[in-house]
Design a protein around this motif. Sequence first.
Motif, short mmCIF file in Angstrom:
data_model
loop_
_atom_site.label_atom_id
_atom_site.label_comp_id
_atom_site.label_asym_id
_atom_site.label_seq_id
_atom_site.Cartn_x
_atom_site.Cartn_y
_atom_site.Cartn_z
N ILE A 84 36.14 37.50 20.64
CA ILE A 84 36.08 38.33 21.89
C ILE A 84 35.42 37.54 23.06
N THR A 85 35.86 37.90 24.13
CA THR A 85 35.29 36.99 25.33
C THR A 85 35.13 37.94 26.33
N GLY A 86 34.12 37.76 27.23
CA GLY A 86 33.89 38.93 28.11
C GLY A 86 32.74 38.17 29.11
N CYS A 87 32.27 39.27 29.92
CA CYS A 87 31.13 38.80 31.12
C CYS A 87 29.94 39.45 30.77
N ILE A 140 32.59 29.63 16.42
CA ILE A 140 32.07 28.87 17.76
C ILE A 140 31.70 30.24 18.63
N GLU A 141 30.57 30.09 19.19
CA GLU A 141 30.02 31.00 20.14
C GLU A 141 29.42 30.18 21.24
N GLN A 142 29.76 30.57 22.59
CA GLN A 142 29.23 30.05 23.66
C GLN A 142 28.64 31.10 24.56
N VAL A 143 27.38 31.02 24.96
CA VAL A 143 26.93 32.14 25.86
C VAL A 143 26.39 31.27 27.07
N GLU A 144 27.10 31.52 28.53
CA GLU A 144 26.76 30.84 29.63
C GLU A 144 26.19 31.80 30.78
N PRO A 145 24.75 31.91 30.72
CA PRO A 145 24.23 32.81 31.74
C PRO A 145 24.66 32.36 33.18
N SER A 146 24.61 31.01 33.38
CA SER A 146 24.94 30.67 34.89
C SER A 146 26.18 31.13 35.43
N ALA A 147 27.30 31.32 34.09
CA ALA A 147 28.47 31.52 34.66
C ALA A 147 28.84 33.02 34.28
N ASN A 148 27.82 33.82 33.94
CA ASN A 148 28.04 35.12 33.52
C ASN A 148 29.13 35.48 32.58
N PRO A 163 36.20 28.87 28.82
CA PRO A 163 37.64 28.88 29.11
C PRO A 163 38.48 27.87 28.28
N VAL A 164 37.66 26.78 28.05
CA VAL A 164 38.28 25.69 27.18
C VAL A 164 38.11 25.80 25.86
N ALA A 165 36.86 26.20 25.34
CA ALA A 165 36.48 26.43 23.83
C ALA A 165 37.31 27.38 23.40
N VAL A 166 37.14 28.66 23.98
CA VAL A 166 37.93 30.05 23.59
C VAL A 166 38.80 30.33 24.84
N PRO A 167 39.88 30.16 25.16
CA PRO A 167 40.70 30.42 26.06
C PRO A 167 41.03 31.99 25.79
N GLY A 168 40.93 32.45 26.89
CA GLY A 168 40.84 34.19 26.91
C GLY A 168 40.54 34.88 28.14
N THR A 169 40.35 36.14 28.14
CA THR A 169 40.24 36.91 29.50
C THR A 169 38.79 36.94 29.81
N TYR A 170 38.40 36.44 31.26
CA TYR A 170 37.08 36.47 31.74
C TYR A 170 37.17 37.36 32.86
N ASP A 171 38.26 38.05 33.38
CA ASP A 171 38.18 38.93 34.60
C ASP A 171 38.93 40.25 33.85
N PHE A 172 38.27 41.13 34.62
CA PHE A 172 38.32 42.53 34.21
C PHE A 172 38.62 43.31 35.33
N SER A 190 34.29 40.62 37.14
CA SER A 190 34.59 39.26 37.10
C SER A 190 33.37 38.19 36.79
N CYS A 191 33.69 37.50 35.56
CA CYS A 191 32.58 36.71 35.33
C CYS A 191 31.95 35.84 36.51
#
Length: 243
Positions: A154-157, A194-202, A228-237, A241-242
């Motif tokens: 799952i990828t998201g903003c 693997i889970e990454q949460v990046e608040p500064s990048a939303n 985007p590197v660790a888990v390539p996927g969708t980050y714009d909806f 947009s993240c």
Amino acid sequence: MLVVAGRSTNRYQDLTVDTIPAHKRHNETLATRPSSQSKKPHRSFKKGTKQVARLQRRSRVASNNTTPTRHPRVNAAPTPQPTGPSSVSTTVHITSVTDFALLLPSRNGEYISDAESDATAYCTNGSSCQNTFPAGFVTGATISEASDGSYIQITGCLDPGKFQFAQDDAGGQMDVRFPNGAKCTFGGYGASFIEQVEPSANRFCLRCCASANDQVNCNSHNDKAGCPVAVPGTYDFDGVSCS
């Protein structure tokens, strides 16, 4: 008697200067400018046996000095073993975009990188975890699965202002090592995730693999590379947009 030389014809009068690209104009001028120096003897360009050999040697040297294309190396070192016994409070899951969990800091103002020892599971409202995401925390999300069943992700903003993140937190990674007992229900305890949460990048990302030590699909060594590197996927909806 004074002899006046007739005006010579300019062989280049029909050249339109503007048709020569600016970056080539200087070279074209040098290449077409008549030499004012007297002709000097020069060596024949006939390629004898020795000259051919010299040219071949030069060619080999030139090819050897060519800078090779560098490709980034993938760190495929084995995933470290899980730490601590399995725990419900450190279990994540992906069922749908309205039913999933992430590991997040449990203390107010704590950096994600500092929460590796005490992060706890938060999930969407109505899921099975004890803690739920604040309203408006997730602003967009999508789920995808590998065709061979090797992983689900799952990828998201997100809206960092809705959670207790530290100010200007660049984020961090959770995996089978941290926090203790961490696991994803997709593969079970010990399976890579693997889970990454990046608040500064939303943005956030979570990928759960079906097997242990899957450094192809769940490479835990991309912990500083970003979603985007660790888990390539969708980050714009649509409308979100993240970035």
